[in-house]
Design a protein around this motif. Structure first.
Motif, mmCIF file in Angstrom:
data_model
loop_
_atom_site.group_PDB
_atom_site.id
_atom_site.type_symbol
_atom_site.label_atom_id
_atom_site.label_comp_id
_atom_site.label_asym_id
_atom_site.label_seq_id
_atom_site.Cartn_x
_atom_site.Cartn_y
_atom_site.Cartn_z
ATOM 1 N N THR A 1 2.658 10.768 -15.947
ATOM 2 C CA THR A 1 2.813 10.347 -17.339
ATOM 3 C C THR A 1 1.590 10.757 -18.146
ATOM 4 N N ASP A 2 1.689 10.573 -19.455
ATOM 5 C CA ASP A 2 0.528 10.801 -20.318
ATOM 6 C C ASP A 2 0.028 9.477 -20.901
ATOM 7 N N TRP A 3 0.299 8.382 -20.200
ATOM 8 C CA TRP A 3 -0.085 7.068 -20.690
ATOM 9 C C TRP A 3 -1.606 6.907 -20.723
ATOM 10 N N LYS A 4 -2.079 6.342 -21.811
ATOM 11 C CA LYS A 4 -3.476 5.920 -21.918
ATOM 12 C C LYS A 4 -3.465 4.396 -21.897
ATOM 13 N N PHE A 5 -4.182 3.776 -20.970
ATOM 14 C CA PHE A 5 -4.087 2.332 -20.821
ATOM 15 C C PHE A 5 -5.401 1.742 -20.348
ATOM 16 N N ASP A 6 -5.531 0.428 -20.546
ATOM 17 C CA ASP A 6 -6.776 -0.272 -20.245
ATOM 18 C C ASP A 6 -6.726 -1.075 -18.956
ATOM 19 N N CYS A 7 -5.544 -1.528 -18.571
ATOM 20 C CA CYS A 7 -5.456 -2.356 -17.369
ATOM 21 C C CYS A 7 -4.033 -2.383 -16.838
ATOM 22 N N PHE A 8 -3.912 -2.837 -15.598
ATOM 23 C CA PHE A 8 -2.615 -3.174 -15.018
ATOM 24 C C PHE A 8 -2.417 -4.678 -15.135
ATOM 25 N N THR A 9 -1.178 -5.090 -15.342
ATOM 26 C CA THR A 9 -0.801 -6.471 -15.142
ATOM 27 C C THR A 9 0.531 -6.466 -14.406
ATOM 28 N N PHE A 10 1.135 -7.617 -14.208
ATOM 29 C CA PHE A 10 2.326 -7.675 -13.364
ATOM 30 C C PHE A 10 3.272 -8.758 -13.869
ATOM 31 N N GLU B 1 0.814 -1.223 0.000
ATOM 32 C CA GLU B 1 0.000 0.000 0.000
ATOM 33 C C GLU B 1 0.849 1.275 0.000
ATOM 34 N N PRO B 2 1.799 1.456 0.941
ATOM 35 C CA PRO B 2 2.592 2.692 0.892
ATOM 36 C C PRO B 2 3.487 2.769 -0.349
ATOM 37 N N LEU B 3 4.033 1.659 -0.810
ATOM 38 C CA LEU B 3 4.885 1.702 -2.000
ATOM 39 C C LEU B 3 4.066 2.053 -3.245
ATOM 40 N N SER B 4 2.825 1.594 -3.282
ATOM 41 C CA SER B 4 1.990 1.899 -4.441
ATOM 42 C C SER B 4 1.600 3.375 -4.491
ATOM 43 N N GLU B 5 1.685 4.069 -3.359
ATOM 44 C CA GLU B 5 1.449 5.516 -3.378
ATOM 45 C C GLU B 5 2.497 6.221 -4.238
ATOM 46 N N TYR B 6 3.743 5.759 -4.153
ATOM 47 C CA TYR B 6 4.795 6.311 -5.005
ATOM 48 C C TYR B 6 4.515 5.995 -6.474
ATOM 49 N N LEU B 7 4.090 4.765 -6.735
ATOM 50 C CA LEU B 7 3.770 4.370 -8.104
ATOM 51 C C LEU B 7 2.637 5.230 -8.668
ATOM 52 N N LEU B 8 1.653 5.497 -7.849
ATOM 53 C CA LEU B 8 0.530 6.319 -8.301
ATOM 54 C C LEU B 8 0.999 7.718 -8.674
ATOM 55 N N ASP B 9 1.846 8.324 -7.860
ATOM 56 C CA ASP B 9 2.376 9.647 -8.177
ATOM 57 C C ASP B 9 3.098 9.642 -9.517
ATOM 58 N N THR B 10 3.908 8.600 -9.748
ATOM 59 C CA THR B 10 4.653 8.499 -11.007
ATOM 60 C C THR B 10 3.701 8.295 -12.176
ATOM 61 N N LEU B 11 2.709 7.466 -12.001
ATOM 62 C CA LEU B 11 1.741 7.202 -13.063
ATOM 63 C C LEU B 11 0.982 8.470 -13.456
ATOM 64 N N VAL B 12 0.567 9.242 -12.462
ATOM 65 C CA VAL B 12 -0.174 10.479 -12.723
ATOM 66 C C VAL B 12 0.658 11.461 -13.540
ATOM 67 N N GLY C 1 -1.130 -9.502 -29.030
ATOM 68 C CA GLY C 1 -2.074 -8.506 -29.520
ATOM 69 C C GLY C 1 -2.050 -7.149 -28.852
ATOM 70 N N ALA C 2 -1.283 -6.967 -27.782
ATOM 71 C CA ALA C 2 -1.195 -5.643 -27.157
ATOM 72 C C ALA C 2 -0.513 -4.662 -28.111
ATOM 73 N N LYS C 3 -1.050 -3.459 -28.191
ATOM 74 C CA LYS C 3 -0.466 -2.435 -29.059
ATOM 75 C C LYS C 3 0.560 -1.581 -28.321
ATOM 76 N N SER C 4 0.294 -1.320 -27.044
ATOM 77 C CA SER C 4 1.187 -0.500 -26.228
ATOM 78 C C SER C 4 1.416 -1.191 -24.896
ATOM 79 N N VAL C 5 2.678 -1.244 -24.473
ATOM 80 C CA VAL C 5 3.027 -1.796 -23.160
ATOM 81 C C VAL C 5 3.924 -0.786 -22.449
ATOM 82 N N TYR C 6 3.463 -0.311 -21.308
ATOM 83 C CA TYR C 6 4.230 0.599 -20.472
ATOM 84 C C TYR C 6 4.662 -0.152 -19.223
ATOM 85 N N VAL C 7 5.824 0.206 -18.698
ATOM 86 C CA VAL C 7 6.368 -0.483 -17.533
ATOM 87 C C VAL C 7 6.506 0.516 -16.385
#
Length: 238
Positions: free
Chosen positions: A105-114, A92-103, A208-214
């Motif tokens: 970006t200008d990525w348009k995406f449909d889902c998260f995977t891992f 949970e606290p580590l994902s707060e950092y990920l959320l800040d980084t994601l916001v 079939g994925a067109k865009s993959v962001y990491v």
């Protein structure tokens, strides 16, 4: 007063009592944010160039990557605890950092995977830390977390492996378990050479994925490119 100023809130790194905050980290243990990153792979870099030294090779299957913090002392300590210390609550606290980084970006995406781990390692550890981060991000956003990839071949510990060794170890080790949507954000805890993310992105795009962001919590530092390498990448991207 106890409700407004609760006690016994501990820093997730050192364990000292702190004032409550989103990240659960005290000032002394705060992570180095990854503000100087490679425009291609997202790893922390040194110098003022646009790209890191590893991106002289343009054969990357993911479109872009970003990481939240630099993989140094405090980040290394918390990742080790998260992965090997049964500290699932750190997602949970580590994902707060990920959320800040994601916001940011200008990525348009449909889902998260891992990034998946092999079933034998999953059985020993009891959980996949990348999946926990992806699930936490899904709860913070409107995007689903979907298991799209499985690891079908176990690989040795990659920590001391070279890039070439990592790529060879990972060859044919991932497979699709569900057809991906067009735009995917792949989550992992640490970006080292990018070999794992690259192999996962290759599998996703073949399916079939067109865009993959990491997106990763931390990344190691890489060397800056020479002027010749920078010109080569710019020519390639044209």
């Amino acid at each position: 007063m106890q409700i407004l100023f609760p006690s016994d809130i501990k820093c997730i790194v050192c364990g000292n009592e702190i004032t409550p905050n989103r990240y659960g980290v005290c000032d002394k243990c705060s992570f180095d944010l990854n503000s100087n990153y490679c425009a291609r792979c997202g790893r922390h870099k040194v110098g003022i160039g646009e790209y890191c030294g590893e991106c002289a090779n343009p054969n990357l299957h993911f479109d872009e990557a970003r990481s939240s913090v630099v993989y140094d002392g405090c980040a290394s300590k918390i990742i080790q605890r998260f992965k090997y210390g049964d500290a699932k609550y750190l997602a949970e606290p580590l994902s707060e950092y990920l959320l800040d980084t994601l916001v940011a970006t200008d990525w348009k995406f449909d889902c998260f995977t891992f990034v998946p781990i092999h079933k034998k390692r999953l059985k020993r550890r009891g959980y996949n830390q990348a999946e926990l981060l992806a699930a936490a991000l899904s709860e913070m956003t409107t995007k689903p977390c979907i298991k799209l990839i499985e690891k079908i071949k176990p690989t040795p510990n990659q920590a001391r492996s070279s890039r070439a060794e990592r790529e060879n170890n990972l060859k044919d080790s991932f497979a699709i378990c569900e057809k991906p949507p067009e735009r995917v954000v792949l989550i992992d805890d640490v970006m080292t050479t990018g070999s794992t993310a690259n192999e996962c992105a290759k599998v996703l795009k073949r399916a079939g994925a067109k865009s993959v962001y990491v997106l990763t919590f931390a990344s190691v530092s890489e060397k800056p490119l020479t002027d010749k390498q920078t010109r080569s990448i710019r020519n390639f991207r044209k």
